[in-house]
Design a protein around this motif. Structure first.
Motif, mmCIF file in Angstrom:
data_model
loop_
_atom_site.group_PDB
_atom_site.id
_atom_site.type_symbol
_atom_site.label_atom_id
_atom_site.label_comp_id
_atom_site.label_asym_id
_atom_site.label_seq_id
_atom_site.Cartn_x
_atom_site.Cartn_y
_atom_site.Cartn_z
ATOM 1 N N PRO A 91 0.846 -1.197 0.000
ATOM 2 C CA PRO A 91 0.000 0.000 0.000
ATOM 3 C C PRO A 91 0.883 1.250 0.000
ATOM 4 O O PRO A 91 1.989 1.222 0.547
ATOM 5 C CB PRO A 91 -0.788 -0.106 1.308
ATOM 6 N N ASP A 177 -1.754 9.453 -2.678
ATOM 7 C CA ASP A 177 -2.801 9.262 -3.681
ATOM 8 C C ASP A 177 -2.195 9.154 -5.071
ATOM 9 O O ASP A 177 -2.644 8.352 -5.892
ATOM 10 C CB ASP A 177 -3.805 10.419 -3.643
ATOM 11 N N ASN A 180 -0.699 5.698 -5.552
ATOM 12 C CA ASN A 180 -1.784 4.728 -5.632
ATOM 13 C C ASN A 180 -2.467 4.815 -7.003
ATOM 14 O O ASN A 180 -2.758 3.797 -7.640
ATOM 15 C CB ASN A 180 -2.795 4.982 -4.517
ATOM 16 N N ASP A 181 -2.687 6.040 -7.452
ATOM 17 C CA ASP A 181 -3.366 6.237 -8.737
ATOM 18 C C ASP A 181 -2.507 5.753 -9.900
ATOM 19 O O ASP A 181 -2.999 5.103 -10.822
ATOM 20 C CB ASP A 181 -3.697 7.722 -8.902
ATOM 21 N N GLN A 184 -2.680 1.970 -9.911
ATOM 22 C CA GLN A 184 -3.973 1.434 -10.375
ATOM 23 C C GLN A 184 -4.211 1.733 -11.854
ATOM 24 O O GLN A 184 -4.760 0.915 -12.577
ATOM 25 C CB GLN A 184 -5.125 2.018 -9.527
ATOM 26 N N ASP B 10 -5.929 -0.237 -0.913
ATOM 27 C CA ASP B 10 -5.953 1.225 -0.846
ATOM 28 C C ASP B 10 -5.360 1.686 0.482
ATOM 29 O O ASP B 10 -5.797 1.255 1.552
ATOM 30 C CB ASP B 10 -7.395 1.718 -0.984
ATOM 31 N N TYR B 11 -4.384 2.592 0.388
ATOM 32 C CA TYR B 11 -3.720 3.055 1.606
ATOM 33 C C TYR B 11 -4.711 3.729 2.560
ATOM 34 O O TYR B 11 -4.495 3.777 3.769
ATOM 35 C CB TYR B 11 -2.589 4.042 1.248
ATOM 36 N N ARG B 12 -5.812 4.236 1.996
ATOM 37 C CA ARG B 12 -6.799 4.904 2.849
ATOM 38 C C ARG B 12 -7.408 3.953 3.869
ATOM 39 O O ARG B 12 -7.916 4.368 4.911
ATOM 40 C CB ARG B 12 -7.911 5.541 1.999
ATOM 41 N N GLU B 13 -7.358 2.648 3.561
ATOM 42 C CA GLU B 13 -7.859 1.665 4.514
ATOM 43 C C GLU B 13 -6.810 1.284 5.546
ATOM 44 O O GLU B 13 -7.089 0.534 6.480
ATOM 45 C CB GLU B 13 -8.307 0.396 3.767
#
Lengths: 387, 352
Positions: A91, A177, A180-181, A184, B10-13
């Motif tokens: 993550p 973000d 992560n984006d 993905q 997701d890092y948000r989790e």
């Protein structure tokens, strides 16, 4: 066969935590980990590695994410005859819940040696050592649990970024973000090799660059600000009153000579036009100095390790770009870079080497960028100009 | 059919409440003591970080032990750093010392923040790598046993970053570290032309050589190495298993110094050669650790506040570096790659 390991036992002594202790711990449960210990001891005795070139192993649908590995003395250490590695995409920011980590541990206990790297240098979780027949079942269970593999080979390698807005007051864009984006959005490029060689994207929230993006990433994104950094004069006074030598430790160390300090008034002023945004003053006076508000990032290109044409640091490509979800401008630029590199690059040629071979001038035309002074340390000194 | 292309969780989790609540709204931080810092949000919320060193190669048992601590004090949240350290995150100041105590009970050192030596970025070495010229984990253990006090204390006035690569592929930012230990070969590959056409692509093998030292044999079925042009980088072996070059006596390590990645004060710099060759001497590589200790001690005694090693050397000059450390300057230190001419001293500005 695993047995006496006097050389490795020596590395259980000493204050730093011991990887030998970890291998032995895993070895209580895993014959492969036990054989690994014996194999490494043999390497320590003979001063040579006992791993063969990897083979082609993987999971259905992907061209990477698994590194094949075979021991070259399988008769002696049959449990590491095959000892492949799986890269599990971490993550962003390497944040975990204990549930997530325990899930990984349980799956790995079931399917492998129980040895891991948290993390590999690119940033993936490394599951170190399993046999071929476990690869697909492990992958199936990993994706069921919400995990996926990282990149290996001539692909987009797993993007990495710093902790950014997760904790850091200096983050000039949302590195978490963003990474992560990127990950993905470019899953296909990450799992299925189609390029001349590897390509790495790394994002640092500020020029301190805590992920060494400028040293390691083909596509380097370093947070910055376009306006003036902000100074809180009350906090400046507090630093001065506590005995901090603002003049010697901050003003005199500024590479742009951009700071002026009034010792009597205890007032620190910036000449914004001279500021190089190097972070030194901010690093030392974090309560008093903050980045500006017009934030974004500098895009640099070309870092790599020595093979083949030497190590490179990334160089400035776009001095300032807003970095905001959905990151359209970044993605457009990436696609242009990839198109040109894929078309022109040789086998195992990193993008920096292709640019070096064909010329930055031509590369800039291909990605629709105008040459500007910020891209170079200085102009050419030779007159060999292709007019 | 398994799911594919789902990407990472997701890092948000994964982030704790205090991070969610203050996301992108941090005001400042302070380093409180070795391995402990507090970040303060604009809201006034505090986030305490306790950083612990890790050997990177860890069993799932240790991961579970660390999870126990995170469950106990951090609502089940933790993170790792880009240099493999473990970070416990809590908004509660009162938990800090208990977290430290529990981590210490696992044998983990608390430190690595601020003007310290952080964890050593390193590669797989003899644990897993086919092209390794040395072991990385062993070197790191030996080095950090000797330099432990620099991790758990503030004995420096600047950051100091050490990296170990088991070969010149340098999987990690070894080329830009204050101190870098790089595994190297010093003997050319032993070509096995009986296997060559079965396991290697000859054109790729020839193209893989940075100095053009490989050519086809006259029968076209194999390759040969012009040994005077070979500098044992091993890239041919990377693309062709029939050209191994590892050798127990020929392999060893080189020490490079003075690199940095941050832009603070001075721009990023490459590491430069200090010691061309030290033999592999497992399990503790005393020649390596002694040399690193000596360089660090000289650096501390001579450098100015905040100066990174590369900045110090740039200021005093390389001739002074070799003099102060007692390291021998040899023909090997002089560049002869494509980058060579740019490294020559084109000025009379030197020290005696």
């Amino acid at each position: 066969m695993a047995g006496d390991t006097p050389l490795l036992d020596e590395l259980e002594k000493g204050r730093w935590p011991s990887f030998v202790k970890e291998i032995k711990r895993a070895g209580e449960r895993s014959p492969a980990a036990k054989d690994l210990l014996g194999l490494v001891e043999k390497s320590y005795k003979e001063k040579i590695t006992h791993w063969k070139h990897g083979g082609i192993v993987g999971v259905t649908g992907y061209g990477g994410g698994v590194i094949g590995r075979y021991a070259d003395v399988p008769e002696e250490f049959p449990n590491v005859e095959a000892f492949h590695t799986i890269r599990v995409n971490n993550p962003s920011g390497w944040f975990y819940t204990t549930d997530a980590l325990r899930t990984i541990c349980d799956l790995w206990e079931k399917h492998g040696s129980g040895l891991t790297n948290f993390h590999g240098s690119t940033g993936d979780i490394i599951l170190l050592g399993t046999q071929t027949e476990h690869l697909q079942p492990l992958f199936n269970e990993l994706t069921e649990a919400g995990f996926d593999l990282g990149g290996s080979g001539s692909v987009l390698r797993t993007p990495a970024g710093c902790v950014g807005p997760g904790r850091c007051e200096w983050a000039c864009f949302d590195t978490l973000d963003f990474i992560n984006d990127m990950t993905q959005s470019f899953q296909d490029e990450l799992h299925r090799p189609r390029w001349p060689y590897k390509f790495k994207i790394k994002a640092a929230g500020c020029p301190n660059d805590c992920v060494a993006a400028i040293a390691r990433a083909d596509f380097t994104v370093i947070g910055t600000w376009r306006d003036s950094l902000r100074i809180d004069q009350d906090a400046v006074r507090e630093y001065a009153e506590k005995g901090f030598d603002i003049k010697a430790d901050v003003v005199d160390r500024c590479p742009g000579n951009a700071l002026v300090y009034d010792e009597k008034a205890k007032r620190l002023e910036l000449k914004p036009d001279d500021c190089l945004r190097c972070m030194h003053c901010m690093n030392k006076m974090t309560k008093a100095i903050r980045p500006g508000v017009d934030k974004g990032a500098t895009i640099l290109i070309g870092a790599k390790a020595p093979i083949l044409k030497g190590a490179f640091l990334s160089w400035v490509l776009v001095p300032f770009m807003k970095i905001e979800n959905p990151y359209t401008e970044v993605k457009d630029l990436l696609e242009k870079i990839w198109d040109w590199w894929d078309e022109n690059g040789r086998n195992r040629e990193r993008v920096a080497e292709t640019i070096s071979r064909l010329g930055l001038k031509d590369f800039l035309k291909a990605v629709d960028l105008e040459p500007i002074p910020q891209m170079v340390k200085h102009p050419r000194s030779n007159p060999f100009i292709f007019y | 059919m398994a799911k594919t292309d789902i990407g990472p969780p997701d890092y948000r989790e994964m982030i704790p409440e205090v991070v969610k609540n203050n996301y992108g709204k941090w005001k400042y931080h302070e380093i409180l003591k070795p391995g402990v810092m507090v970040h303060v949000g604009e809201s006034g919320d505090e986030l305490y970080t306790v950083r612990a060193g890790s050997p990177r190669l860890i069993s799932i048992d240790l991961v579970r032990d660390i999870c126990d601590i995170a469950d106990k004090y951090c609502d089940g949240h933790l993170r790792f750093t880009s240099r493999y350290n473990i970070e416990m995150l809590t908004p509660k100041k009162d938990n800090v010392d208990d977290i430290i105590s529990d981590l210490k009970q696992l044998g983990l050192p608390i430190g690595g923040i601020g003007n310290a030596i952080s964890n050593v970025v390193h590669t797989q070495g003899w644990i897993h790598c086919h092209s390794s010229a040395t072991d990385a984990s062993g070197l790191v253990k030996a080095i950090m046993d000797e330099l432990y006090d620099y991790f758990v204390g503030f004995k420096l006035e600047s950051k100091l970053r050490i990296a170990v690569a088991c070969c010149i592929n340098m999987c990690g930012a070894v080329h830009c570290s204050d101190l870098a230990v790089v595994g190297i070969h010093t003997k050319p590959p032993k070509v096995d032309n009986s296997k060559m056409s079965a396991v290697c692509e000859i054109p790729s093998t020839i193209a893989s050589c940075p100095t053009g030292a490989i050519r086809k044999t006259s029968d076209g079925k194999g390759v040969e190495v012009k040994e005077e042009r070979c500098m044992y980088c091993g890239n041919c072996f990377t693309v062709c298993p029939a050209m191994p070059l590892a050798d127990p006596d020929g392999d060893g390590v080189a020490i490079f110094v003075g690199g940095k990645v941050s832009n603070a004060r001075k721009p990023p710099m490459f590491s430069r050669l200090a010691v061309p060759f030290l033999p592999n001497n497992p399990p503790r590589w005393p020649e390596v650790t002694d040399t690193l200790k000596k360089i660090i001690e000289v650096f501390i005694s001579d450098s100015l506040k905040y100066e990174r090693m590369g900045e110090w050397i740039e200021r005093i000059g390389w001739e002074k570096f070799f003099k102060l450390t007692g390291i021998e300057f040899t023909e090997h230190h002089v560049d002869d790659f494509s980058t060579a001419v740019g490294t020559y001293r084109t000025t009379t500005q030197f020290k005696w």
